[in-house]
Design an enzyme around this catalytic site. Structure first.
Site, PDB file in Angstrom:
ATOM      1  N   HIS A 104      -2.620  -3.115  -3.317  1.00 11.67           N
ATOM      2  CA  HIS A 104      -3.959  -2.921  -2.764  1.00 11.67           C
ATOM      3  C   HIS A 104      -4.964  -2.746  -3.901  1.00 11.67           C
ATOM      4  CE1 HIS A 104      -6.448  -0.768   0.615  1.00 11.67           C
ATOM      5  NE2 HIS A 104      -6.912  -1.969   0.330  1.00 11.67           N
ATOM      6  N   HIS A 150       0.835  -1.186   0.000  1.00 15.35           N
ATOM      7  CA  HIS A 150       0.000   0.000   0.000  1.00 15.35           C
ATOM      8  C   HIS A 150       0.881   1.252   0.000  1.00 15.35           C
ATOM      9  CE1 HIS A 150      -3.357  -2.394   2.039  1.00 15.35           C
ATOM     10  NE2 HIS A 150      -2.301  -3.075   2.419  1.00 15.35           N
ATOM     11  N   TYR A 151       0.327   2.384  -0.445  1.00 18.59           N
ATOM     12  CA  TYR A 151       0.873   3.653   0.011  1.00 18.59           C
ATOM     13  C   TYR A 151      -0.072   4.207   1.072  1.00 18.59           C
ATOM     14  CZ  TYR A 151      -2.163   6.104  -3.516  1.00 18.59           C
ATOM     15  OH  TYR A 151      -3.196   6.584  -4.275  1.00 18.59           O
ATOM     16  N   THR A 152       0.460   5.095   1.934  1.00 21.21           N
ATOM     17  CA  THR A 152      -0.359   5.604   3.031  1.00 21.21           C
ATOM     18  C   THR A 152      -1.413   6.590   2.551  1.00 21.21           C
ATOM     19  OG1 THR A 152       1.348   7.258   3.485  1.00 21.21           O
ATOM     20  CG2 THR A 152       1.389   5.222   4.798  1.00 21.21           C
ATOM     21  N   ASP A 197      -3.623   2.306  -4.803  1.00 19.24           N
ATOM     22  CA  ASP A 197      -2.268   2.208  -4.256  1.00 19.24           C
ATOM     23  C   ASP A 197      -1.646   0.824  -4.459  1.00 19.24           C
ATOM     24  OD1 ASP A 197      -4.411   1.664  -2.304  1.00 19.24           O
ATOM     25  OD2 ASP A 197      -2.815   1.280  -0.864  1.00 19.24           O
ATOM     26  N   GLU A 236       2.628  -0.890   4.544  1.00 19.77           N
ATOM     27  CA  GLU A 236       2.276   0.487   4.176  1.00 19.77           C
ATOM     28  C   GLU A 236       3.566   1.273   3.913  1.00 19.77           C
ATOM     29  OE1 GLU A 236      -0.509   2.231   3.770  1.00 19.77           O
ATOM     30  OE2 GLU A 236      -2.135   1.027   4.658  1.00 19.77           O
TER      31      GLU A 236
END
Length: 253
Positions: free
Chosen positions: A141, A34-36, A151, A99
């Site tokens: 994700h 994921h990215y945040t 993401d 993340e």
């Protein structure tokens, strides 16, 4: 909660309040990246660790490459939400969630710093080696929730991870004009393309109609495997990459 880090890559443990027991499996067999999607690391860390956030991940990787562990791998982190991959719907019970601090699409899709990518590769390689996670189960994700998530985005260097033994990647053929499949198309070619996406892992009905679900799955596939042009159109380059990946992993067919 006090626990020892699972990976030698971890710099610090910051325990999250959001976790539970894994259900229906002995341990993780998927890795979800994921990215945040938040303005900074502090905001993301607060959301991932405090009860009011209601979400968590096993790991958080800062821009400078610092790796934090928030949830022990034996536990179920809350990072995937409503999702699907290769017939599995409780992705949280089956996966390790990572993340990566990055503002994402809402903050201009900034590039990932080299130190952060290096740390991501080291952590992911450690996870897939310890848990024997198959390359096709290293996912974005956006792969497991195409209608909701983007993401870690089209700038994430999946090719670098694959070169280090994490996940699947093949070079994409040049994008060229010619016959393609897009929204509203119908017929056997659409059904064949849908069957390939479904065999790879996406959740869609092979009904011969290039519907919105098919378009979103195509976008998710392109973000991960053919990021040069993310438009939801099944052009020859996209189809070739998908076919090549499937033939690399006969167990998917």
């Amino acid at each position: 909660m006090i626990f020892q880090p699972d990976s030698v890559i971890v710099n610090r443990v910051v325990a999250s309040q959001n976790f539970g027991e894994r259900r229906g499996c002995a341990g993780p067999d998927m890795l979800v990246l994921h990215y945040t999607g938040m303005k900074d690391c502090a905001s993301a860390l607060h959301r991932l660790t405090k009860e009011e956030g209601g979400v968590s991940s096993h790991y958080l990787i800062e821009e400078d490459g610092t790796v934090l562990q928030l949830v022990p791998e034996k536990s179920r982190a809350w990072h995937a939400g409503q999702s699907f991959w290769r017939g599995i719907t409780d992705i949280n019970s089956r996966s390790i969630g990572v993340e990566i601090v990055n503002g994402g699409h809402d903050y201009g899709l900034p590039p990932f710093p080299p130190a952060q990518i290096e740390a991501t590769i080291r952590l992911c390689r450690d996870c897939v080696d310890r848990w024997a996670i198959a390359p096709e189960n290293v996912v974005a994700h956006s792969d497991i929730a195409p209608s909701r998530k983007q993401d870690p985005g089209e700038l994430f260097p999946w090719d670098q991870l694959s070169a280090a033994g994490v996940g699947l990647h093949v070079p994409a053929p040049k994008i060229a004009s010619g016959r393609f499949l897009s929204a509203g198309d119908r017929g056997q070619p659409v059904e064949a393309f849908q069957s390939m996406l479904a065999a790879f892992g996406y959740d869609l009905e092979c009904n011969g109609v290039f519907d919105e679900t098919t378009r979103l799955a195509t976008i998710a596939f392109q973000r991960h495997h053919r990021p040069a042009q993310v438009d939801g159109v099944a052009d020859a380059s996209t189809i070739r990459v998908l076919h090549t990946l499937l033939t690399m992993r006969p167990s998917l067919l």
